[in-house]
Structure formats: C-alpha cells, structure tokens
Design an enzyme around this catalytic site. Sequence first.
Site, short mmCIF file in Angstrom:
data_model
loop_
_atom_site.label_atom_id
_atom_site.label_comp_id
_atom_site.label_asym_id
_atom_site.label_seq_id
_atom_site.Cartn_x
_atom_site.Cartn_y
_atom_site.Cartn_z
N ARG A 64 0.78 -1.26 0.04
CA ARG A 64 -0.09 0.10 0.11
C ARG A 64 0.87 1.26 0.01
NH1 ARG A 64 -1.96 2.31 4.52
NH2 ARG A 64 -2.38 0.33 5.68
N TYR A 116 -11.62 20.08 -17.13
CA TYR A 116 -11.96 18.74 -16.97
C TYR A 116 -13.04 18.72 -15.85
CZ TYR A 116 -12.36 13.82 -15.92
OH TYR A 116 -12.98 12.49 -15.51
N ASP A 187 -2.14 19.93 -15.34
CA ASP A 187 -2.86 18.90 -15.84
C ASP A 187 -2.27 18.65 -17.48
OD1 ASP A 187 -4.51 16.84 -17.01
OD2 ASP A 187 -6.10 17.56 -15.78
N LYS A 212 -5.55 7.96 -19.96
CA LYS A 212 -5.67 8.53 -21.27
C LYS A 212 -4.29 8.18 -22.14
CE LYS A 212 -9.10 10.16 -19.36
NZ LYS A 212 -9.32 11.27 -18.92
C1 LIG Z 1 -9.61 11.84 -17.72
C2 LIG Z 1 -8.91 12.92 -17.05
C3 LIG Z 1 -8.84 13.28 -15.49
C4 LIG Z 1 -9.25 12.21 -14.71
O1 LIG Z 1 -8.42 11.01 -14.81
P1 LIG Z 1 -9.02 9.53 -14.11
O2 LIG Z 1 -8.08 8.70 -14.83
O3 LIG Z 1 -10.29 9.48 -15.04
O4 LIG Z 1 -9.34 9.49 -12.86
C5 LIG Z 1 -8.27 14.51 -15.15
N1 LIG Z 1 -7.95 15.44 -16.27
C6 LIG Z 1 -8.11 15.04 -17.53
C7 LIG Z 1 -7.87 16.20 -18.42
C8 LIG Z 1 -8.68 13.94 -18.03
O5 LIG Z 1 -9.03 13.67 -19.44
#
Ligand SMILES: *Cc1c(COP(=O)(O)O)cnc(C)c1O
Length: 392
Positions: A64, A116, A187, A212
């Site tokens: 963990r 997002y 991000d 992604k």
């Molecule tokens: C998908 C996404 C997230 C969140 O990520 P998860 O893996 O779905 O929890 C955050 N920011 C962006 C730009 C995303 O496309």
Amino acid sequence: MIVDSGTVPENSDPDLELATATKAVQAGLHRDSITGAANPAIQLSTTFHRDADYQLPGDFNYARTNHPNAAALESVAAQLDGGESALAFASGMAAISALFNTIPAGAHAMAPRIMYHGAQDLLIKLSETKGFALDLYEHDREIESLMRPGQTDLVWVETPTNPMWDVIDIESAAVATRAGGATLAVDSTVAPPPTTRPLELGADIVFHSATKYYGGHSDVIGGLLIAKPDERRWPGLIESRTLNGSILAPFDAWLVLRGLRTLFVRYERSSANAMAVAKHLTEHPAVARVLYPGLESHPGHGIASRQMTGGYGGMLSLLLAGGEPAARRMASRTKVFVPATSLGGVESLIEHRVAAEGPNSIVPPDLVRLSVGIEDVNDLIADLGRALDQDR
Ligand SMILES: *Cc1c(COP(=O)(O)O)cnc(C)c1O
C-alpha cells in the site's frame, strides 16, 4: 539500455545520454537476474521480507506504500517529464484529490473556468468543506491579477483545456504563480511529454491521467504526479497516498508502463490524424466551427505552436451548424468512431459532451468532442463525413 537489476526495472545509465522517446520505448526493459526475462514481472506480493538484522533489504515494505511495479513506472514517468520523482495513483482523480487536499483552510486556489469537469467538481467541493477560497479564471491573463500573495497556495492549469481546447501559456502562468509564492500544477493529460514538458516551462508539479495517452488502450485507470527536486508538498503527497491507500495496483502499473512504450508514436499518429480531420471538417457546411489548437484559426495557436512542440494531439471539438439535435445525431451515427467518453486511446471516440457532463455542464450543447486515434485517417474522415451528410 539493458542492465541487470533483479526484478525491478532500472534503465537509467548515467553515462548514456538518451532522447526522451528512446527512454519511453525502452521503459522497463531490463534483465531479470533470476530468469533472464527482458520484461518486468508483475509482482503481486503485498509484503516484503526483513533480513536477519530485521532490516528491509530493498525499497519495499508493504504494497500500500510502494511496490516494484509502481516504482518502475514512476522512475520512467519522472524521466519523461524531466522531473525528480513521480507518484502513481489508482486513478487520475485519486492523484488530483491527493494534491488538492494539500490546500490548507483559509488559503486561496485558482483553476480554469472550463476544464475537466470531474476535477473542477472536486475542487469546488473541497473549497467548501475545507474552507479555502477558489477563483475560476476565464483566461490565463487573469492569473496575475487574481493572485493573492501570501494567501494563494495552488494554481491549477489544464492545457489544452477540455473540451474547448483553449491553450494556457504555462511559462507566463509560472511567472505569475512564482511571483505570488504559490505552486503551479499542470494537468498535461492532453499534452503528454512527446509534446509538452511543463516542469521545463516553470511548473512545479505535473499531473497526467494515465488512463489516457499513457495507457493508450482504454483498458487501465491510473494517475501520475511528477515533481521537481525539493517540492515542498512531496512528503505530504507520499503520506497521503499511503494513508488513503490510493496507490496504483501492480498489474495496472505494469499496463501503464507497457502502454507508454508506444506513447511517442501513438501521439505523433493521433496528432497527424487529428490535424487532417480538423482541416477537412473546417470545409464542411454542417460544421460551424472546428476547435483544434493545430489550426491557425484557433485563438491559442500561437502559444500552442511554442508549447506543443511534438504535435497538437488527438483532441478536437466541433460546433455543429444544426445545433444540439445535430450534435446528438452525429455522435450516434458514426461506425468507426466509438460513441463513448474518455480520450487518448488507439481507437477514435466521439462524444456529445454536454450529455456526458450532466445538468451542471457549461459546455455548448452543439459541441461534439472527438478523440482521434491511430486508425487510417481516410476511414476516419469518411466516417465523420457519412455521419454529417445524413443531415443534409
Ligand atoms: C480523464 C481526465 C482526468 C481524470 O483522470 P481519471 O484517470 O479518469 O481519474 C483528469 N484530467 C483530464 C484532462 C482528464 O482527461
């Protein structure tokens, strides 16, 4: 390069200067000292032996806190973004949650108004429950004037922003953030290391939803935080991941590491395909506007051409001349584009975004979001053409 390092992949030879793309392709390659395997094993053990002196011989104690597959992924992720250290989380949102939870009560944070939606929902909720102030900025030019020196703790940037694909200038956001003594976190899910490296542009922390482009095959959920040396939040983030139990699982870490080996070629192909799709649809009478940072007509193109040096990515949106009904129809009529949410996979996806975000969404109802994959571009263009032409 291949080094003998037991079952933990370790491919950093300080004598070899390698391009980031090479590091990605060779990520995790090693020689297992017991079996000779060239690829990393999946280590599912939750616990690790102590030696005769009751010391832990390796880096691991309890899974963990950390385990070999997360550590292998983190070492590569840190290198790809030019950072010192990385942390792998069970989802992108788990990583964002750990970071946003470091904002103290009484402080001030900033995030884009369009971004997002899940991350914004979380930030708004936390600002209410924890009691910090939150400003949603319309444009990166506002970051400087919204700064509250001594109070602003975190500035969140997403670029390009989902789902309008506005481009935020990381360098100028970093200057404004640093002047106010705050942390800049970016991000960069839609602009991964093949095209943008936020730490080199002045950001303190980079976030990727590994679900992604990193994973790249729509079959694993994960998140990554990467930081420069001496990031003051880092010990707190490590502790938060351990206490909350939000580390990425071994098999999922293995899948992300496997996926990122093709990150550079996938991103290049998606970018080329998306550019061709964007140019083609600009000419289509059923399309009122194409939102894609690679188009010269896009308001963020100037910044994008400096900041997205390895392609403009696979994400674009269309505003349809026929409004919301046309958007809904188009998103259900394609045969190659899969009608599904998410992005950054090898397969192309289409989505009527406002329906995906729900009743509080501020996304234009006539917007169709495309995640362009790596298929033959002529099939993609023909598919979108067929879905649009049925309206004429
Ligand atoms: C998908 C996404 C997230 C969140 O990520 P998860 O893996 O779905 O929890 C955050 N920011 C962006 C730009 C995303 O496309």
